[in-house]
Write a protein that holds these residues in place. Structure first.
Motif, mmCIF file in Angstrom:
data_model
loop_
_atom_site.group_PDB
_atom_site.id
_atom_site.type_symbol
_atom_site.label_atom_id
_atom_site.label_comp_id
_atom_site.label_asym_id
_atom_site.label_seq_id
_atom_site.Cartn_x
_atom_site.Cartn_y
_atom_site.Cartn_z
ATOM 1 N N GLY A 131 3.088 20.727 -57.933
ATOM 2 C CA GLY A 131 3.625 20.270 -56.653
ATOM 3 C C GLY A 131 2.954 18.979 -56.204
ATOM 4 O O GLY A 131 3.628 18.033 -55.761
ATOM 5 N N PHE A 132 1.628 18.918 -56.335
ATOM 6 C CA PHE A 132 0.919 17.690 -55.937
ATOM 7 C C PHE A 132 1.386 16.502 -56.779
ATOM 8 O O PHE A 132 1.569 15.394 -56.283
ATOM 9 C CB PHE A 132 -0.601 17.871 -56.079
ATOM 10 C CG PHE A 132 -1.192 18.776 -55.028
ATOM 11 C CD1 PHE A 132 -0.875 18.602 -53.682
ATOM 12 C CD2 PHE A 132 -2.060 19.800 -55.379
ATOM 13 C CE1 PHE A 132 -1.411 19.445 -52.700
ATOM 14 C CE2 PHE A 132 -2.594 20.643 -54.408
ATOM 15 C CZ PHE A 132 -2.267 20.462 -53.069
ATOM 16 N N LYS A 133 1.585 16.742 -58.062
ATOM 17 C CA LYS A 133 2.054 15.659 -58.951
ATOM 18 C C LYS A 133 3.431 15.174 -58.493
ATOM 19 O O LYS A 133 3.679 13.963 -58.404
ATOM 20 C CB LYS A 133 2.172 16.166 -60.387
ATOM 21 C CG LYS A 133 0.844 16.402 -61.051
ATOM 22 C CD LYS A 133 0.518 15.233 -61.957
ATOM 23 C CE LYS A 133 -0.807 15.479 -62.644
ATOM 24 N NZ LYS A 133 -1.374 14.267 -63.204
ATOM 25 N N LEU A 134 4.327 16.136 -58.229
ATOM 26 C CA LEU A 134 5.691 15.761 -57.824
ATOM 27 C C LEU A 134 5.676 14.948 -56.532
ATOM 28 O O LEU A 134 6.494 14.032 -56.355
ATOM 29 C CB LEU A 134 6.549 17.025 -57.614
ATOM 30 C CG LEU A 134 7.016 17.727 -58.884
ATOM 31 C CD1 LEU A 134 7.668 19.067 -58.547
ATOM 32 C CD2 LEU A 134 8.000 16.843 -59.656
ATOM 33 N N ASP A 135 4.722 15.279 -55.650
ATOM 34 C CA ASP A 135 4.633 14.564 -54.366
ATOM 35 C C ASP A 135 3.813 13.279 -54.477
ATOM 36 O O ASP A 135 3.581 12.599 -53.472
ATOM 37 C CB ASP A 135 3.984 15.470 -53.304
ATOM 38 C CG ASP A 135 4.918 16.603 -52.884
ATOM 39 O OD1 ASP A 135 6.136 16.514 -53.172
ATOM 40 O OD2 ASP A 135 4.435 17.578 -52.286
ATOM 41 N N LYS A 188 0.638 13.048 -55.009
ATOM 42 C CA LYS A 188 -0.652 13.208 -54.317
ATOM 43 C C LYS A 188 -1.785 13.424 -55.324
ATOM 44 O O LYS A 188 -1.549 13.901 -56.431
ATOM 45 C CB LYS A 188 -0.577 14.392 -53.360
ATOM 46 C CG LYS A 188 0.389 14.124 -52.211
ATOM 47 C CD LYS A 188 0.378 15.266 -51.231
ATOM 48 C CE LYS A 188 1.226 14.913 -50.020
ATOM 49 N NZ LYS A 188 1.597 16.098 -49.250
ATOM 50 N N ASP A 189 -3.008 13.083 -54.893
ATOM 51 C CA ASP A 189 -4.124 13.168 -55.842
ATOM 52 C C ASP A 189 -5.005 14.398 -55.609
ATOM 53 O O ASP A 189 -6.124 14.472 -56.132
ATOM 54 C CB ASP A 189 -4.967 11.886 -55.806
ATOM 55 C CG ASP A 189 -5.657 11.704 -54.461
ATOM 56 O OD1 ASP A 189 -5.389 12.481 -53.524
ATOM 57 O OD2 ASP A 189 -6.488 10.773 -54.346
ATOM 58 N N ASN A 190 -4.518 15.381 -54.854
ATOM 59 C CA ASN A 190 -5.296 16.612 -54.660
ATOM 60 C C ASN A 190 -5.523 17.289 -56.012
ATOM 61 O O ASN A 190 -4.657 17.242 -56.884
ATOM 62 C CB ASN A 190 -4.526 17.617 -53.785
ATOM 63 C CG ASN A 190 -4.037 17.025 -52.476
ATOM 64 O OD1 ASN A 190 -3.355 16.021 -52.489
ATOM 65 N ND2 ASN A 190 -4.359 17.649 -51.380
ATOM 66 N N ARG A 191 -6.672 17.940 -56.119
ATOM 67 C CA ARG A 191 -6.950 18.693 -57.343
ATOM 68 C C ARG A 191 -6.957 20.200 -57.032
ATOM 69 O O ARG A 191 -7.136 20.607 -55.886
ATOM 70 C CB ARG A 191 -8.307 18.265 -57.925
ATOM 71 C CG ARG A 191 -8.275 16.840 -58.451
ATOM 72 C CD ARG A 191 -9.589 16.444 -59.112
ATOM 73 N NE ARG A 191 -9.986 17.308 -60.209
ATOM 74 C CZ ARG A 191 -9.416 17.330 -61.413
ATOM 75 N NH1 ARG A 191 -8.427 16.513 -61.679
ATOM 76 N NH2 ARG A 191 -9.856 18.157 -62.353
ATOM 77 N N VAL A 192 -6.759 21.011 -58.088
ATOM 78 C CA VAL A 192 -6.717 22.463 -57.920
ATOM 79 C C VAL A 192 -7.717 23.108 -58.889
ATOM 80 O O VAL A 192 -7.740 22.763 -60.079
ATOM 81 C CB VAL A 192 -5.304 23.022 -58.197
ATOM 82 C CG1 VAL A 192 -5.249 24.514 -57.898
ATOM 83 C CG2 VAL A 192 -4.256 22.282 -57.361
#
Ligand SMILES: Cc1ncc(C[n+]2csc(CCOP(=O)(O)OP(=O)(O)O)c2C)c(N)n1
Length: 274
Positions: A132-136, A138-142
């Motif tokens: 989801g972060f990739k699609l948006d 965004k550079d958040n990590r999980v």
């Protein structure tokens, strides 16, 4: 760097003390797997993850999935130390009406991102969030912490296959490889070796470390973040019950808490006299 490592080691020691005191008070919960995972959880919250205890639902935060949800005490003491809620709340672990239930509850506890406890599901959830972060853009990590016994769940390997396929390089799985599960040796119950080779086969970047060596933990987390084009699995060799000889390497302390007789010795092992 030496000072940073020493600081994290001291924090982890204090968190172990908090785990022991919390579980002694609750007289219900998981001692062994909380103590084996705490060095990694400590390094994530105090070294690696982007998060803000004053704003638990800040969109820019990295996400944490305690896939081995029974180690909730390790997460709760860390969140309390960060300031997500008062440390006194820990004494209400597993009480009716408390926000600190036996397994993480994202609706009840500030700082908990996902509900876990049913083993095998966390890596799929982490993978979904990472995608989801990739699609948006965004550079958040999980980050997800898994047990080695938990790897016997088939869903883990579907998630591993998917994350490898989608090259989810914003995803990092940490495997708490303490060699024991609820019924004894992981190798005897259902052998999952060789864990690193399995993740590699699904296209993951694999780093093997001593999961109680703070220098190795933070170096692996930094390498995972720098690695592009594949998710990273950190296979951390750990000791179930680490830090208290009474509980170390004993499957019998999987879901058993310190009793009144054990408490003083457990605290002494952890350098705590009060
Ligand atoms: C789907 C599911 N089955 C069974 C359980 C009960 N259970 C809780 S902990 C545990 C053993 C887990 O072993 P491991 O992943 O190695 O955890 P650790 O030794 O690190 O505590 C089991 C079977 C569960 N929580 N979820």
């Amino acid at each position: 760097m030496k000072e940073k490592i020493a600081d994290l080691e001291e924090k982890a020691r204090r968190l172990r003390v908090a785990i022991v005191k919390t579980l002694h008070k609750s007289q219900s919960g998981h001692t062994g797997g909380s103590l084996s995972a705490i060095d990694m959880v400590c390094a994530l919250y105090f070294h690696k993850m982007r998060h803000n205890p004053q704003d638990p639902s800040w969109e820019g935060r990295d996400r944490f999935v305690l896939s081995k949800g029974h180690a909730a005490p390790a997460l709760y003491v860390t969140l309390a130390e960060c300031g997500y809620f008062p440390a006194e709340d820990l004494m209400m672990l597993r009480r009716l009406g408390s926000h600190l239930q036996g397994h993480p509850d994202s609706k009840g506890t500030p700082g908990v991102d996902v509900c876990t406890g049913s083993l095998g599901q966390g890596l799929s959830m982490a993978n979904g969030m990472a995608l989801g972060f990739k699609l948006d853009g965004k550079d958040n990590r999980v980050y997800a912490v898994l047990g080695d016994g938990e790897l016997q769940e088939g869903q883990i390997w579907e998630a591993a296959m998917a994350a490898g396929h989608y090259k989810s390089d914003n995803l990092c799985a940490l495997i708490d490889s303490n060699g024991l599960q609820i019924d004894g040796d992981v190798s005897k119950v259902m052998n999952v070796a060789s864990i690193g080779d399995k993740f590699k086969a699904f296209g993951w970047n694999v780093i093997e470390i001593d999961g109680h060596d703070m220098g190795q933990i933070i170096s692996a987390l930094d390498k995972a973040e720098a690695h592009k084009g594949a998710p990273t699995a950190i296979i951390a060799k750990t000791v179930k019950g680490k830090g208290v000889h009474l509980f170390e390497n004993k499957a019998s302390y999987h879901g058993v808490t310190p009793n009144d007789e054990e408490l003083p010795e457990a605290l002494r092992c952890l350098g705590c006299c009060d």
